[in-house]
Design an enzyme around this catalytic site. Structure first.
Site, mmCIF file in Angstrom:
data_model
loop_
_atom_site.group_PDB
_atom_site.id
_atom_site.type_symbol
_atom_site.label_atom_id
_atom_site.label_comp_id
_atom_site.label_asym_id
_atom_site.label_seq_id
_atom_site.Cartn_x
_atom_site.Cartn_y
_atom_site.Cartn_z
ATOM 1 N N TYR A 1 60.775 58.675 46.522
ATOM 2 C CA TYR A 1 59.817 58.182 47.528
ATOM 3 C C TYR A 1 59.350 59.335 48.410
ATOM 4 O O TYR A 1 58.209 59.724 48.383
ATOM 5 C CB TYR A 1 60.431 57.052 48.343
ATOM 6 C CG TYR A 1 59.435 56.400 49.274
ATOM 7 C CD1 TYR A 1 58.539 55.454 48.788
ATOM 8 C CD2 TYR A 1 59.362 56.729 50.625
ATOM 9 C CE1 TYR A 1 57.590 54.855 49.624
ATOM 10 C CE2 TYR A 1 58.422 56.136 51.469
ATOM 11 C CZ TYR A 1 57.549 55.201 50.958
ATOM 12 O OH TYR A 1 56.616 54.614 51.790
ATOM 13 N N SER B 1 53.960 53.106 46.003
ATOM 14 C CA SER B 1 53.311 53.310 47.293
ATOM 15 C C SER B 1 53.231 54.811 47.585
ATOM 16 O O SER B 1 52.609 55.544 46.830
ATOM 17 C CB SER B 1 54.053 52.529 48.382
ATOM 18 O OG SER B 1 53.278 52.392 49.540
ATOM 19 N N ASP C 1 46.261 43.848 46.779
ATOM 20 C CA ASP C 1 47.006 44.806 47.600
ATOM 21 C C ASP C 1 46.105 45.284 48.735
ATOM 22 O O ASP C 1 45.159 46.038 48.519
ATOM 23 C CB ASP C 1 47.459 45.996 46.753
ATOM 24 C CG ASP C 1 48.440 46.896 47.494
ATOM 25 O OD1 ASP C 1 48.543 46.785 48.735
ATOM 26 O OD2 ASP C 1 49.113 47.710 46.844
ATOM 27 N N HIS D 1 51.005 44.193 47.485
ATOM 28 C CA HIS D 1 51.746 45.445 47.469
ATOM 29 C C HIS D 1 53.160 45.278 46.901
ATOM 30 O O HIS D 1 53.834 46.252 46.617
ATOM 31 C CB HIS D 1 51.810 46.005 48.896
ATOM 32 C CG HIS D 1 52.111 47.472 48.957
ATOM 33 N ND1 HIS D 1 51.322 48.417 48.339
ATOM 34 C CD2 HIS D 1 53.115 48.161 49.565
ATOM 35 C CE1 HIS D 1 51.830 49.617 48.567
ATOM 36 N NE2 HIS D 1 52.907 49.496 49.301
#
Length: 702
Positions: free
Chosen positions: A471, A551, A635, A670
């Site tokens: 991430y 993301s 999203d 999302h």
């Protein structure tokens, strides 16, 4: 920045599967050009930003036809789904909470699309309180939040339709379950915080002009809804006079204070307080800038307990009197340490949940600041919870790691007694698997932790299918957690590795800052170094390595695969931020500028962003890994146009026969609130695609 918009040429192509390279729908290219600091940047797929157009809808349909035709031909996809469903099919029960005369908890019998909220009365009689599976026929409407009035007799719950961040709020009599008044609409990025039994505070933006799924929303306001009145009469409490992108408000447990937080980005917030016991009391400033993260976590009369990273990058808890709450009067209550603090309160105690090298340890304090005990956790992993009302006698916490399914434990804080409250019965032999934490060296010499999990006895011969996950942003820490999908992956001989990259919160503010703005490349370098470590140590090789992230992690995958396409066999970017020059033009994207900077800041920032922006760094004639981009058409956090543009660039410029697919969930956002069925199918498709492109025509031997 000057913009030039030219007419787009329209072309259409059919869909076919021939020998060799996969044939894609021919995506039309426009002639839109933006000018940044005298540099022209073309944006040929700008038209895909219009989520309301029939053309975009037709493109989504055509791409999905190609994708699902490809996935349908994978011979072991059905077998993989059957195993995923079998493993997923176990009862899941959430921690209970006492509200009024009832005890509430969530429960899922295994494969229900949404978990159901149950309650028991004082005699132990169980009944369904809210069943989100009845909210819509197709399971795409989910429960967003549920909050009760002080006496527990009324409740307000929010719902999300199609995965959108926009919410509706429904107010009911909690005892009879009858709806009390009209539904509140257009609520976004909001909690619900009750003031006694009178009404509640919530936050939202003005409804944007144009598409509610992509138009910019950047002035957040705090409202109070008084029961029995119309939403149009709700009073703005904070945020009308000055633009702030994120505003929140919550009431202390004793109903004495309203706490208000206000921010313009994902880091740093102003902090305010209002005395609710005095009519027309002013809103008093505690922190007047965005240079630190701050929040009131408890009060004892007028004594406030504030969580902050002001002058404490790893966080601390301070105390101050509400009559004079400025930072110069703060006194340490739980001091900063070398480990990262996340505090909570409940049952008359404070709990300091620390992250040390991405795993948890927890200490308990009394209200005088005295250390009571360290909470003994079941193993090395992630613990969460340790919160509740002051009057609670029992608290609950969760525990999990990469090989242990999440369990809930009860804790009696007075005695320290802890025991299993709910342990799931999962058809997975945890004892057959192991996790190993390593510290590898990144490009600039920084040591980065990574946890690698796999079946015991796995041969390090470079041939193990491996997923590397990361991430690296927004101060978010990746700590050990259990996933059914990952369990199935490991059952099939897969290795699962999670790298704790800079930009995350694993080592506090300095670690976060080291992966932001003009240092964002550190995050990609850390991820690349993680892949190189796995290959050097023969956990895998480039032919058996997949990289995955969602993301901000989707950006990570997009940047890594465009910088080092030779490093991996498969790339799996999900709901990613792919257009770094325009991310701030959509919904709440402008609030991400603390991590990214914007192309409008200055020439240096523009050139830096353009230098790694995935959409702008796909090069003609390059052999990119087999790629499956995933996103949702609803999203409104990271708009799907990011993924649409990236997939279009890859499909046009890919050389060789590695497929580039985009899998677009319809009526999905999302990720939050996605149905169990949709979640299972997505994970099945990702793993099937990954193994198939690593050369497997059947599931690897267990």
């Amino acid at each position: 920045m000057k913009k030039t918009f030219l007419l787009m040429a329209i072309t259409t192509a059919g869909i076919s599967f021939g020998q060799g390279k996969l044939q894609y729908p021919q995506t039309k290219k426009g002639a839109t050009v933006d000018v940044y600091f005298d540099t022209k940047v073309s944006d040929p797929y700008r038209w895909l930003e219009d989520d309301k157009s029939a053309e975009t809808g037709a493109w989504v349909k055509a791409e999905n036809e190609v994708t699902y035709a490809y996935l349908d031909k994978i011979p072991f996809r059905g077998e993989l789904k059957k195993r995923m469903e079998t493993l997923w099919n176990y009862e899941k029960i959430g921690a209970p909470s006492k509200e009024g005369k009832f005890t509430y908890y969530s429960k899922n019998n295994g494969l229900q699309n949404q978990s159901v909220v149950y309650r028991k009365d004082e005699k132990g009689k169980e009944e369904v309180f809210l069943d989100p599976n009845t909210f819509s026929k197709d399971g795409t409407t989910s429960l967003g939040g549920l909050d009760f009035s002080k006496d527990g007799n009324k409740a307000a719950y929010s719902i999300s339709e199609g995965g959108s961040d926009w919410r509706k709020v429904i107010i009911i009599d909690a005892v009879s379950k009858k709806v009390l008044e009209d539904t509140l609409v257009d609520v976004k990025f909001s909690g619900i915080s009750w003031l006694a039994n009178e009404g509640f505070y919530y936050s939202s933006y003005d409804k944007p002009k144009g598409s509610e799924l992509s138009a910019k929303t950047d002035q957040h306001k705090l409202y109070f809804h008084k029961l029995g009145t119309s939403q149009k009469d709700d009073k703005v409490i904070f945020g009308a006079d000055k633009k702030r992108r994120y505003v929140g408000g919550y009431v202390t447990q004793d109903n004495r204070y309203l706490i208000i937080t206000a921010a313009n980005s994902t880091y740093g917030n102003e902090l305010y307080i209002k005395d609710l016991t005095k009519p027309n009391s002013p809103i008093v400033t505690i922190v007047d800038n965005f240079d630190s993260d701050n929040g009131v976590i408890e009060n004892e009369g007028s004594k406030l307990f504030i969580e902050t990273d002001l002058n404490a990058p790893n966080k601390r808890v301070v105390t101050v009197d509400a009559s004079n709450p400025k930072p110069e009067n703060w006194k340490d209550f739980i001091k900063e340490t070398k480990d990262i603090l996340s505090p909570s309160t409940g049952a008359g105690y404070f709990f300091a949940n620390y992250t040390k090298d991405a795993v948890s340890f927890v200490q308990q304090y009394d209200y005088s600041g005295k250390l009571v005990r360290e909470i003994k956790l079941p193993a090395i992993g992630t613990a969460g919870g340790f919160s509740g009302k002051k009057e609670d006698k029992i608290l609950y916490y969760s525990f999990a790691n990469y090989t242990t399914p999440g369990s809930i434990y009860s804790l009696e804080p007075k005695s320290g007694k802890s025991e299993v409250y709910q342990k799931p019965k999962v058809d997975f032999k945890s004892e057959d698997y192991e996790s190993k934490q390593v510290f590898y060296t990144s490009k600039d010499g920084t040591k980065v932790p990574m946890i690698i999990t796999y079946k015991k006895g796995t041969k390090l011969d470079g041939k193990n299918p491996t997923i590397l996950y990361g991430y690296g942003g927004f101060n978010i820490s990746l700590t050990p957690s259990f996933s059914i999908a990952n369990a199935v992956w490991m059952e099939n001989g897969g290795v699962y590795a999670v790298a704790n990259l800079r930009g995350g919160g694993e080592y506090g503010k300095k670690w976060h800052d080291a992966g932001t703005k003009l240092q964002k490349q550190n995050v990609f370098d850390d991820f690349i170094a993680a892949a190189e470590y796995l290959i050097a140590q023969k956990y895998t090789s480039s032919d058996y390595l997949a990289i995955r992230g969602g993301s901000n992690g989707g950006l990570l995958v997009g940047a890594t695969m465009t910088q080092r396409p030779d490093l991996m066999k498969v790339a799996l970017p999900a709901v990613g931020v792919m257009d770094m020059l325009r991310y701030n033009a959509f919904t709440a994207g402008a609030g991400w500028a603390f991590d990214y900077g914007t192309a409008q800041d200055n020439k240096e920032m523009f050139e830096y962003l353009k230098g790694y922006s995935p959409v702008h760094n796909v090069k003609q004639g390059t052999h990119y890994p087999a790629t499956m981009v995933t996103t949702g058409d609803h999203d409104d956090r990271v708009v799907p146009a990011h993924s649409f543009k990236f997939a279009s660039e890859l499909q046009e410029k890919q050389t060789g026969e590695n497929p580039v697919l985009i899998r677009i969930d319809v009526k999905a956002g999302h990720g939050a609130g996605k149905s169990v069925a949709a979640t299972i199918q997505e994970n099945v498709d990702i793993q099937a695609f990954t193994l198939y492109n690593m050369g497997f025509t059947s599931l690897p031997k267990k």
